[in-house]
Design a protein around this motif. Structure first.
Motif, short mmCIF file in Angstrom:
data_model
loop_
_atom_site.label_atom_id
_atom_site.label_comp_id
_atom_site.label_asym_id
_atom_site.label_seq_id
_atom_site.Cartn_x
_atom_site.Cartn_y
_atom_site.Cartn_z
N ASN A 187 65.19 -42.31 72.67
CA ASN A 187 65.71 -43.66 72.84
C ASN A 187 66.51 -44.05 71.60
O ASN A 187 66.08 -44.87 70.78
N PRO A 188 67.68 -43.45 71.43
CA PRO A 188 68.46 -43.69 70.21
C PRO A 188 68.88 -45.14 70.01
O PRO A 188 69.07 -45.60 68.89
N GLY A 189 69.02 -45.90 71.11
CA GLY A 189 69.43 -47.29 70.97
C GLY A 189 68.29 -48.22 70.62
O GLY A 189 68.52 -49.36 70.22
N GLY A 190 67.07 -47.75 70.80
CA GLY A 190 65.91 -48.57 70.48
C GLY A 190 65.72 -49.74 71.43
O GLY A 190 65.12 -50.76 71.07
N ALA A 191 66.21 -49.63 72.65
CA ALA A 191 66.09 -50.72 73.62
C ALA A 191 64.64 -50.89 74.05
O ALA A 191 63.91 -49.92 74.26
N GLY A 192 64.22 -52.13 74.17
CA GLY A 192 62.84 -52.41 74.54
C GLY A 192 62.63 -52.45 76.04
O GLY A 192 61.49 -52.43 76.51
N SER A 193 63.69 -52.54 76.81
CA SER A 193 63.56 -52.61 78.26
C SER A 193 64.60 -51.72 78.91
O SER A 193 65.57 -51.30 78.29
N GLY A 194 64.41 -51.47 80.18
CA GLY A 194 65.36 -50.66 80.91
C GLY A 194 65.14 -49.17 80.75
O GLY A 194 65.99 -48.38 81.15
N THR A 195 64.02 -48.76 80.14
CA THR A 195 63.75 -47.34 79.96
C THR A 195 63.38 -46.70 81.29
O THR A 195 62.92 -47.36 82.23
N VAL A 196 63.57 -45.39 81.37
CA VAL A 196 63.26 -44.64 82.58
C VAL A 196 61.75 -44.55 82.73
O VAL A 196 61.04 -44.15 81.79
N SER A 197 61.24 -44.89 83.89
CA SER A 197 59.79 -44.87 84.12
C SER A 197 59.33 -43.50 84.61
O SER A 197 60.11 -42.75 85.21
N GLY A 198 58.08 -43.21 84.38
CA GLY A 198 57.46 -41.99 84.89
C GLY A 198 57.80 -40.73 84.11
O GLY A 198 57.43 -39.63 84.54
N VAL A 199 58.47 -40.84 83.00
CA VAL A 199 58.82 -39.64 82.20
C VAL A 199 57.73 -39.41 81.17
O VAL A 199 57.48 -40.26 80.31
N ASP A 200 57.07 -38.27 81.25
CA ASP A 200 55.97 -37.99 80.31
C ASP A 200 55.99 -36.58 79.73
O ASP A 200 55.08 -36.19 79.01
N GLU A 201 57.03 -35.80 80.02
CA GLU A 201 57.11 -34.46 79.46
C GLU A 201 58.55 -34.04 79.24
O GLU A 201 59.48 -34.56 79.86
N ALA A 214 62.86 -19.68 84.83
CA ALA A 214 61.41 -19.47 84.95
C ALA A 214 60.71 -19.41 83.60
O ALA A 214 59.49 -19.57 83.52
N GLU A 215 61.47 -19.20 82.52
CA GLU A 215 60.86 -19.13 81.18
C GLU A 215 60.85 -20.49 80.48
O GLU A 215 60.56 -20.59 79.29
N THR A 216 61.14 -21.55 81.23
CA THR A 216 61.09 -22.91 80.68
C THR A 216 59.65 -23.28 80.33
O THR A 216 58.72 -22.99 81.09
N LEU A 217 59.47 -23.93 79.19
CA LEU A 217 58.16 -24.38 78.73
C LEU A 217 58.08 -25.90 78.83
O LEU A 217 59.07 -26.60 78.65
N ASN A 218 56.87 -26.40 79.11
CA ASN A 218 56.66 -27.83 79.30
C ASN A 218 55.79 -28.39 78.17
O ASN A 218 54.76 -27.81 77.84
N PHE A 219 56.23 -29.53 77.61
CA PHE A 219 55.49 -30.16 76.52
C PHE A 219 55.32 -31.65 76.81
O PHE A 219 56.28 -32.33 77.20
N PRO A 220 54.11 -32.19 76.62
CA PRO A 220 53.90 -33.62 76.83
C PRO A 220 54.60 -34.45 75.75
O PRO A 220 54.66 -34.06 74.59
N LEU A 221 55.13 -35.60 76.15
CA LEU A 221 55.81 -36.48 75.21
C LEU A 221 54.83 -37.37 74.45
O LEU A 221 55.16 -37.88 73.38
N GLY A 222 53.68 -37.55 74.98
CA GLY A 222 52.71 -38.43 74.33
C GLY A 222 52.73 -39.81 74.95
O GLY A 222 53.72 -40.24 75.56
N GLN A 223 51.64 -40.51 74.81
CA GLN A 223 51.50 -41.82 75.43
C GLN A 223 52.47 -42.85 74.83
O GLN A 223 52.67 -42.90 73.62
N GLY A 224 53.06 -43.66 75.68
CA GLY A 224 53.94 -44.72 75.23
C GLY A 224 55.37 -44.30 74.95
O GLY A 224 56.16 -45.11 74.44
N ALA A 225 55.74 -43.07 75.27
CA ALA A 225 57.12 -42.62 75.01
C ALA A 225 58.08 -43.34 75.94
O ALA A 225 57.85 -43.46 77.14
N LYS A 226 59.18 -43.85 75.39
CA LYS A 226 60.21 -44.55 76.15
C LYS A 226 61.50 -43.75 76.12
O LYS A 226 61.93 -43.31 75.06
N VAL A 227 62.09 -43.56 77.29
CA VAL A 227 63.29 -42.73 77.41
C VAL A 227 64.45 -43.55 77.95
O VAL A 227 64.34 -44.17 79.03
N LEU A 228 65.55 -43.57 77.22
CA LEU A 228 66.76 -44.24 77.67
C LEU A 228 67.96 -43.61 76.97
O LEU A 228 68.07 -43.63 75.75
#
Length: 253
Positions: A187-201, A214-228
């Motif tokens: 979230n480079p803009g640091g926006a507090g609203s309008g973030t994409v919901s349901g993104v956790d990895e 098929a060799e893609t690896l999955n990593f959790p983003l951690g609780q409270g991560a906001k993506v925009l």
């Protein structure tokens, strides 16, 4: 004096001189006998080398000196970086950047980690370490997507922006034992609203140009991560440089 007596005296003198000469040449003198010089004999063929000789190198070894570290230019026009001396290469292999450009990294020889960056809660650091014995090449940046770990539909995954205007060498070289860093800013803009919901990895493929999906690896983003409008930078030698590259991202990956 008779003729017999005259002949006897010279004979006796001659016998005494002969006995004296024999005594001088024998080992019984008080001063000890002198040893006679003997010719030196060459060692038989195939015998072990004696002290002071140099044996030939063993078969299959090389007498060439090992070169030390050298500074070489990095890909993408970045400043030169010092490479550690490469580990012994496999037959036909190599350890320099020129070798890496034509030899993509294999996922089985890499370790991949995703960590939070201290002091920057919205940023994640992707660390790709070369655990092989030869240099190898990665793409300009890892292939990333952000999504819901509980959803089977990946069509809604978010792709980050990446820097434009790329050129130069077609790979990012990574020497044996070295780590390439890429920074993802959620979230480079640091926006507090309008973030994409349901993104956790975050889904990471170290090299999207040469590795199967098929060799893609999955990593959790951690609780409270906001993506925009996330941004991803190019591979760099340090986290700071990778973060600076992420700030320049301006096109869709």
């Amino acid at each position: 004096m008779s003729v017999r007596r005259v002949l006897f005296v010279p004979a006796a003198l001659a016998l005494g001189a002969a006995l004296s000469l024999t005594a001088c040449q024998s080992g019984g003198g008080s001063g000890g006998a002198q040893q006679s010089a003997k010719p030196t004999q060459a060692a038989p063929a195939g015998s072990a080398p004696t002290a002071g000789t140099v044996a030939a190198p063993l078969a299959g070894t090389s007498a060439a000196p090992v070169s030390g570290a050298s500074a070489t230019p990095a890909a993408n026009g970045a400043p030169g970086r010092a490479e550690s001396p490469a580990a012994p290469a496999a037959p036909g292999g190599g350890g320099g950047d020129s070798y890496a450009y034509s030899h993509p990294c294999e996922s089985k020889k890499l370790s991949v980690r995703v960590t939070s960056r201290a002091g920057a809660p919205s940023q994640r650091v992707i660390e790709v370490r070369n655990q092989g014995t030869t240099a190898c090449g990665l793409g300009y940046y890892p292939l990333l997507s952000l999504g819901d770990s509980h959803s089977a539909d990946r069509g809604k995954d978010v792709r980050p922006l990446v820097p434009s205007g790329l050129g130069g060498a077609p790979a990012y070289p990574v020497a044996p034992g070295r780590t390439a860093y890429a920074v993802l800013d959620l979230n480079p803009g640091g926006a507090g609203s309008g973030t994409v919901s349901g993104v956790d990895e975050v889904n990471v493929l170290a090299d999207g140009d040469h590795m199967p999906v098929a060799e893609t690896l999955n990593f959790p983003l951690g609780q409270g991560a906001k993506v925009l409008r996330p941004k991803l930078g190019l591979y760099r030698d340090s986290v700071a440089d990778a973060a600076a590259s992420a700030a320049t991202a301006d096109r869709q990956s």
